[in-house]
Design a protein around this motif. Sequence first.
Motif, PDB file in Angstrom:
ATOM      1  N   TYR A   1      39.288  22.077  94.681  1.00  0.00           N
ATOM      2  CA  TYR A   1      38.122  21.831  95.514  1.00  0.00           C
ATOM      3  C   TYR A   1      37.857  22.939  96.478  1.00  0.00           C
ATOM      4  O   TYR A   1      36.742  22.966  96.792  1.00  0.00           O
ATOM      5  CB  TYR A   1      38.629  20.610  96.626  1.00  0.00           C
TER       6      TYR A   1
ATOM      7  N   LYS B   1      34.710  21.413  98.025  1.00  0.00           N
ATOM      8  CA  LYS B   1      33.737  21.628  97.275  1.00  0.00           C
ATOM      9  C   LYS B   1      33.857  20.480  96.075  1.00  0.00           C
ATOM     10  O   LYS B   1      34.923  19.817  96.197  1.00  0.00           O
ATOM     11  CB  LYS B   1      33.720  22.949  96.605  1.00  0.00           C
TER      12      LYS B   1
ATOM     13  N   ILE C   1      34.320  18.738  92.344  1.00  0.00           N
ATOM     14  CA  ILE C   1      34.578  18.835  90.945  1.00  0.00           C
ATOM     15  C   ILE C   1      33.937  18.128  89.931  1.00  0.00           C
ATOM     16  O   ILE C   1      33.473  17.109  90.367  1.00  0.00           O
ATOM     17  CB  ILE C   1      36.098  18.680  90.692  1.00  0.00           C
TER      18      ILE C   1
ATOM     19  N   PRO D   1      30.088  11.169  83.361  1.00  0.00           N
ATOM     20  CA  PRO D   1      30.733  10.596  84.342  1.00  0.00           C
ATOM     21  C   PRO D   1      31.244   8.967  84.003  1.00  0.00           C
ATOM     22  O   PRO D   1      32.423   8.618  84.114  1.00  0.00           O
ATOM     23  CB  PRO D   1      29.787  10.565  85.505  1.00  0.00           C
TER      24      PRO D   1
ATOM     25  N   MET E   1      34.989   7.787  83.725  1.00  0.00           N
ATOM     26  CA  MET E   1      35.710   6.638  84.874  1.00  0.00           C
ATOM     27  C   MET E   1      36.170   5.394  84.167  1.00  0.00           C
ATOM     28  O   MET E   1      37.216   4.884  84.715  1.00  0.00           O
ATOM     29  CB  MET E   1      34.638   6.400  85.851  1.00  0.00           C
TER      30      MET E   1
ATOM     31  N   ASN F   1      46.709  10.988  94.138  1.00  0.00           N
ATOM     32  CA  ASN F   1      46.043  10.061  93.068  1.00  0.00           C
ATOM     33  C   ASN F   1      47.021   9.355  92.243  1.00  0.00           C
ATOM     34  O   ASN F   1      46.626   9.526  90.948  1.00  0.00           O
ATOM     35  CB  ASN F   1      44.741  10.873  92.277  1.00  0.00           C
TER      36      ASN F   1
ATOM     37  N   ARG G   1      45.871   8.990  98.294  1.00  0.00           N
ATOM     38  CA  ARG G   1      44.717   9.253  98.363  1.00  0.00           C
ATOM     39  C   ARG G   1      43.868   8.779  97.392  1.00  0.00           C
ATOM     40  O   ARG G   1      42.514   9.322  97.124  1.00  0.00           O
ATOM     41  CB  ARG G   1      44.316  10.692  98.825  1.00  0.00           C
ATOM     42  N   ALA G   2      44.016   8.111  96.331  1.00  0.00           N
ATOM     43  CA  ALA G   2      43.233   7.509  95.231  1.00  0.00           C
ATOM     44  C   ALA G   2      41.892   6.795  95.976  1.00  0.00           C
ATOM     45  O   ALA G   2      40.926   6.859  95.306  1.00  0.00           O
ATOM     46  CB  ALA G   2      44.071   6.420  94.442  1.00  0.00           C
TER      47      ALA G   2
ATOM     48  N   VAL H   1      39.531   9.471  96.293  1.00  0.00           N
ATOM     49  CA  VAL H   1      39.044  10.221  95.039  1.00  0.00           C
ATOM     50  C   VAL H   1      37.896   9.111  94.601  1.00  0.00           C
ATOM     51  O   VAL H   1      36.870   9.657  94.299  1.00  0.00           O
ATOM     52  CB  VAL H   1      40.277   9.949  93.894  1.00  0.00           C
ATOM     53  N   ILE H   2      38.369   7.671  94.551  1.00  0.00           N
ATOM     54  CA  ILE H   2      37.069   6.916  93.809  1.00  0.00           C
ATOM     55  C   ILE H   2      35.893   6.855  94.760  1.00  0.00           C
ATOM     56  O   ILE H   2      34.722   6.667  94.470  1.00  0.00           O
ATOM     57  CB  ILE H   2      37.953   5.621  93.709  1.00  0.00           C
TER      58      ILE H   2
ATOM     59  N   ALA I   1      33.663   9.624  94.283  1.00  0.00           N
ATOM     60  CA  ALA I   1      33.111   9.701  92.825  1.00  0.00           C
ATOM     61  C   ALA I   1      31.889   8.442  92.738  1.00  0.00           C
ATOM     62  O   ALA I   1      31.059   8.764  92.390  1.00  0.00           O
ATOM     63  CB  ALA I   1      34.178   9.201  91.879  1.00  0.00           C
TER      64      ALA I   1
ATOM     65  N   TYR J   1      29.775   8.889  89.998  1.00  0.00           N
ATOM     66  CA  TYR J   1      30.936   9.361  89.255  1.00  0.00           C
ATOM     67  C   TYR J   1      30.800  10.590  88.761  1.00  0.00           C
ATOM     68  O   TYR J   1      31.823  11.214  88.070  1.00  0.00           O
ATOM     69  CB  TYR J   1      31.516   8.545  88.231  1.00  0.00           C
TER      70      TYR J   1
ATOM     71  N   ILE K   1      33.719  14.726  91.948  1.00  0.00           N
ATOM     72  CA  ILE K   1      34.789  14.365  92.802  1.00  0.00           C
ATOM     73  C   ILE K   1      35.095  15.252  93.980  1.00  0.00           C
ATOM     74  O   ILE K   1      34.913  16.510  93.738  1.00  0.00           O
ATOM     75  CB  ILE K   1      35.979  14.267  92.214  1.00  0.00           C
ATOM     76  N   ASN K   2      35.168  14.801  95.308  1.00  0.00           N
ATOM     77  CA  ASN K   2      35.459  15.648  96.408  1.00  0.00           C
ATOM     78  C   ASN K   2      35.798  14.927  97.533  1.00  0.00           C
ATOM     79  O   ASN K   2      34.916  14.219  98.308  1.00  0.00           O
ATOM     80  CB  ASN K   2      34.044  16.245  96.681  1.00  0.00           C
ATOM     81  N   PRO K   3      37.133  14.863  97.782  1.00  0.00           N
ATOM     82  CA  PRO K   3      37.635  13.912  98.934  1.00  0.00           C
ATOM     83  C   PRO K   3      37.070  14.176 100.148  1.00  0.00           C
ATOM     84  O   PRO K   3      36.988  13.415 101.002  1.00  0.00           O
ATOM     85  CB  PRO K   3      39.090  14.105  98.748  1.00  0.00           C
TER      86      PRO K   3
ATOM     87  N   LYS L   1      35.531  -0.060  95.849  1.00  0.00           N
ATOM     88  CA  LYS L   1      36.093   0.578  94.901  1.00  0.00           C
ATOM     89  C   LYS L   1      37.414   1.162  95.409  1.00  0.00           C
ATOM     90  O   LYS L   1      38.499   1.013  94.893  1.00  0.00           O
ATOM     91  CB  LYS L   1      35.292   1.764  94.346  1.00  0.00           C
TER      92      LYS L   1
ATOM     93  N   TRP M   1      41.087   0.540  93.715  1.00  0.00           N
ATOM     94  CA  TRP M   1      42.233   1.754  93.180  1.00  0.00           C
ATOM     95  C   TRP M   1      43.362   1.766  94.032  1.00  0.00           C
ATOM     96  O   TRP M   1      44.145   2.612  93.771  1.00  0.00           O
ATOM     97  CB  TRP M   1      41.377   3.101  93.330  1.00  0.00           C
TER      98      TRP M   1
END
Lengths: 655, 179
Positions: A105, A207, A209, A214, A218, A301, B22-23, B26-27, B30, B37, B40-42, B124, B128
């Motif tokens: 990130y 930043k 990714i 997509p 997913m 995650n 932290r899932a 993430v989702i 996204a 989707y 990805i960027n928390p 979501k 998750w």
Amino acid sequence: MRYAETGFDLEIDLSRGSIERVESDPKLTQLHLGGLGINAKILWDRVPAEAEAFDEDNLLIFGAGLLCGTAAPGCNRTIVSTFSPQTRLMAYSMMGGFWAPELKYAGYDRVIIRGRSPELAYLWIHNDKVEIRDASHLRGKGAIETAECIRRELKQPEAQVAAIGLAGENRVFYASIEQGRSSASRGGIGAVMGDKGLKAIAVRGTKDINIARPAEFMALCDQIWKYIKFREEHPIQNVIPIIAGLGSPQEMKLFDEKWHTTNFMWGNSRTRRKDFWNEEVEKSWKEMQESVRTRLISCYNCSLKCGATITVPGIPTYMMKCYSKLTYTMAAYSDLEFGFKIAQRATEYGVDGFSAPQVMAFALELHEAGILTDADFPGMPADVEGRFFWLLDRIVRREGIGDALADGVYWAARKIGKGAEAFDHNTIKKHEQLPLKLGMLNPVYYLMYSTGEKMNITQIEGQFPQEPFRTREEREDFVSDWIQVPHEKFKRYLLDWEPRGEKSNPHYPTIEASCDIVDWQEKMHYLDDALGVCAGLSSFPLKPPYHIHNFPAFISSATGLQMDEAAVWQAATRNRTLLRAINVRRGMRRADDKPPEDHWKKRFPDLEAKLLDGYYKMKGWNSQGIPTKASLHELGMDDVAEDLEQRGIIGNGQS
Amino acid sequence: MAKVKKTIKGLTIDADKCNGCRACEVICSAFHAAPRYSSINPARSRIRIVRDPLKDIYIPVQAGEYTASECTGRNKYIVDGKEYDECDFCRASCPSRDLFKEPDSGLPLKCDMCEDDPPLEKPKCVEWCLNDALIYAVREEEVDEAEVSPGDVEIGVESLIDKYGLKQVLDTLARRSKA
């Protein structure tokens, strides 16, 4: 635009104090995927074969796996690669936690460190801003303490910090790099970090990714969660509880330690205590664990809970990885309370939880045998727990006898002499192994122990059961939903494998089957280590969610590269071969490919030789375990072949 | 007073069950990426876990309202022996912290419970969270139909006049009533 990866490396020269952001070659991703694969390629290209671990020429690479930072569950591994002061071969150790995604990130796939800082320093990576900062105020501080200090002084509570403790600063050959709940411990990579004068790397990134396809990607992620849920609800039948689920062995969650405490060896891998586990022990250990365990925790995650926050009254809180709760306990013939207490200090010092306890048990054996005397242990307490703490304090400071012991069992035995070498009975390629001593040779394990470039069985072994099921019925039940096998023949190998008789160890699995099984196990690890997938969801447990049949879709939809099963398999073969070539260039040969002499009571030299021959042949290596020119050519590594040829390692009829 | 039925969508957050993975972040990032989707960027997530592992603090917090100014809340809460900042529970996108702001533009983020067409079964982040720290809860409530009494308007106008002066308020009202 690059997908799944950022396309940029950070090049840090600590001698010159320079920082560069360098675009990486996308071709490397196609060839080596990322993580361990690209780390190895960089080490091969840029570190001279003659460079020792503590030379300025040696590189220390923190690589994020290719899928780290994407939504792929459990893809969070940082792969740290360098040359080991202990084995003098390539060292690669991995850590989970939160560091690798944060690096992605911030906009980088890896950090490549060369040179040596004149003063102790730490690196602060905050998106495009990267600084080498003074760390003199952190000298001597614990690894966890250091991370807390850095987060505070930067006012960045969300920064992820990988740090060394006193052991790394003092170049202990089994010093680790600690990162909150995880650590990269094996091979002495923390010592290399210390030698480079680098106390820590802190990183914070905000930043994106990007994902190439997509929706497709997913959907794959959702399937992984679904399967994890299914496996949680359906543990594997007919196996011990510790290996019935996913993740690394659930040491923090479960209390039943019968298997480890009665099958693994105590002391310096010396004594098996078959009757150790009883109701009384179970009750007191359970109470102990529950009283200190604040919370079960995971890495980035991932829904599993392989780690835990541990708070023992009177000492600072720390986070524990799975098996180190037992390594100190068992090396000292002590109890779980001692294990939890000393692990806290060991984590702050930053030492490997496999090697450190074994080295200390080895030292006490030498004392008992009269090879070391009271004069070598001035002021050492009388109780074994006190002795372990005393030894640990001296090892990380390299004080007195601690200086020799800080080099690990192999080197310490040779430095001490007077017959100490005989007590070095549990190392492979100079590296301490799990404390296991068994009866009958297992051909699959023989090959994995002997040939694994990692020299750490848990990072080589995997999803093929470690021992045969008792009945045909149990076997048929196991293979009935075994979707992970790369080929149907593996089901046959398992179905035919009996606990006793003709179709049992050491002659079954056959040489060919053994080679096939090892090939599958280790390839999966090579893929995990390139992609940053946790082995606990892939190569390590029985029936994992990730496997060779879904990896190609993950890689393709995340990166946009078109890779089918054959291409992914070939990338794993390429990485595996490159690691072998790196070590071969540094002098490793067939004579080094062997397990500890006493690992099995019943050995079969002829069979073992044939197993090695078969394995080398299957890999496309010659009888010395050196990749041949033809096999390197097939993998697109003519440059490697040319280098080995120029050095006279291959060619002129040698392969 | 008239009663109306109102559907309230919310989360029950069982912080004790959070394993800190932290899932959810993430989702969330996204799902709200465009196209969906694609990234990805928390840091863009509308749910964040306020975590301090060594103090065993894990609080999933959803992004709430934007506020232009900091509040006075600097209290500490001690719950079950653990010390929390007041901010640890706060959902505001506010100047005192980085939480719930687009990292590039600084624009505020707000949880929309993953509103979608057709509607999702649940947000979501809930889907998750395999540890059930986040539970989706829909409830119907009977509430009083919103009625504004003239007295409330009076108080509001008075404070505006206090702050900006009568003329400014009159000018604004005149402009607004023309529009």
